[in-house]
Design a protein around this motif. Sequence first.
Motif, PDB file in Angstrom:
ATOM      1  N   ILE A  47     -10.095  -4.466 -24.434  1.00  0.00           N
ATOM      2  CA  ILE A  47     -10.624  -5.254 -23.316  1.00  0.00           C
ATOM      3  C   ILE A  47     -10.687  -4.386 -22.065  1.00  0.00           C
ATOM      4  O   ILE A  47     -11.704  -4.344 -21.368  1.00  0.00           O
ATOM      5  CB  ILE A  47      -9.798  -6.534 -23.063  1.00  0.00           C
ATOM      6  N   TRP A  88     -19.339 -17.039 -27.613  1.00  0.00           N
ATOM      7  CA  TRP A  88     -18.408 -16.049 -27.066  1.00  0.00           C
ATOM      8  C   TRP A  88     -18.691 -15.791 -25.593  1.00  0.00           C
ATOM      9  O   TRP A  88     -17.762 -15.572 -24.814  1.00  0.00           O
ATOM     10  CB  TRP A  88     -18.478 -14.750 -27.851  1.00  0.00           C
ATOM     11  N   GLY A  92     -15.970 -16.481 -22.935  1.00  0.00           N
ATOM     12  CA  GLY A  92     -15.635 -15.359 -22.073  1.00  0.00           C
ATOM     13  C   GLY A  92     -15.776 -15.697 -20.609  1.00  0.00           C
ATOM     14  O   GLY A  92     -14.982 -15.256 -19.768  1.00  0.00           O
ATOM     15  N   TRP A  95     -12.783 -17.733 -19.799  1.00  0.00           N
ATOM     16  CA  TRP A  95     -11.608 -16.850 -19.772  1.00  0.00           C
ATOM     17  C   TRP A  95     -11.594 -16.019 -18.490  1.00  0.00           C
ATOM     18  O   TRP A  95     -10.554 -15.891 -17.837  1.00  0.00           O
ATOM     19  CB  TRP A  95     -11.625 -15.948 -21.010  1.00  0.00           C
ATOM     20  N   ALA A  96     -12.733 -15.432 -18.127  1.00  0.00           N
ATOM     21  CA  ALA A  96     -12.817 -14.616 -16.917  1.00  0.00           C
ATOM     22  C   ALA A  96     -12.485 -15.454 -15.687  1.00  0.00           C
ATOM     23  O   ALA A  96     -11.813 -14.971 -14.763  1.00  0.00           O
ATOM     24  CB  ALA A  96     -14.204 -13.993 -16.788  1.00  0.00           C
ATOM     25  N   TYR A 137     -14.610  -9.376 -23.474  1.00  0.00           N
ATOM     26  CA  TYR A 137     -14.043 -10.484 -24.240  1.00  0.00           C
ATOM     27  C   TYR A 137     -14.817 -10.694 -25.542  1.00  0.00           C
ATOM     28  O   TYR A 137     -14.231 -10.799 -26.617  1.00  0.00           O
ATOM     29  CB  TYR A 137     -14.077 -11.760 -23.390  1.00  0.00           C
ATOM     30  N   LYS A 141     -13.575 -10.137 -29.461  1.00  0.00           N
ATOM     31  CA  LYS A 141     -13.699 -11.217 -30.449  1.00  0.00           C
ATOM     32  C   LYS A 141     -14.437 -10.726 -31.686  1.00  0.00           C
ATOM     33  O   LYS A 141     -14.052 -11.026 -32.812  1.00  0.00           O
ATOM     34  CB  LYS A 141     -14.460 -12.413 -29.858  1.00  0.00           C
TER      35      LYS A 141
END
Length: 181
Positions: A47, A88, A92, A95-96, A137, A141
């Motif tokens: 990452i 994704w 992502g 998540w970010a 991310y 994955k």
Amino acid sequence: MSNLNSGGRFAPYKNALTAISKRAGTPLPSLIVSFAILHELTAILPIVGIFYTARSLGAGERIVNGVALQRDGSIEDQYWVNTRLRSWVDEGEQWAGRVGRRYGIFGFEKGKVVDQTRTSELSGKLVGDIANAVLAYGAVKALLPVRIGLSLYLSPMFSRTVVEPIRLGGFRLLGRRPKSM
């Protein structure tokens, strides 16, 4: 239900893991801890590496927006790969946002709660560090099968050279004798 207590359904797995532990020369708990540590390292290091590589090349925005904005409803748009890539990108992005708000990175203010209007503004075109984080991310994955294989392959060596010496040092520090395998 007594089959679960005597091994029953899980006996083959326990036997296989015990055999792997004996072959590796380390206790099973050390192998499991080694796998967990390596699995996390094979996520964190890529990452960071992919994020900074995408940042220096300016690739995050182009790739992520190319994947995220191609939603025209055509038959190619509905392929499993395209659907997975878009999911994704969406994961992502979330998540970010979470990581960015928690640590004050990717252009977010630390600890600031984002309301729905701000979130919808982010859902359009992804720019800058957010796009780079989303790309990193998604790439991690996508690398999951490789990460698992690498973690399994390196676990015995990591257990012998890192986890076991720490475990045995802890026993010595506490004045106890470790159990033999």
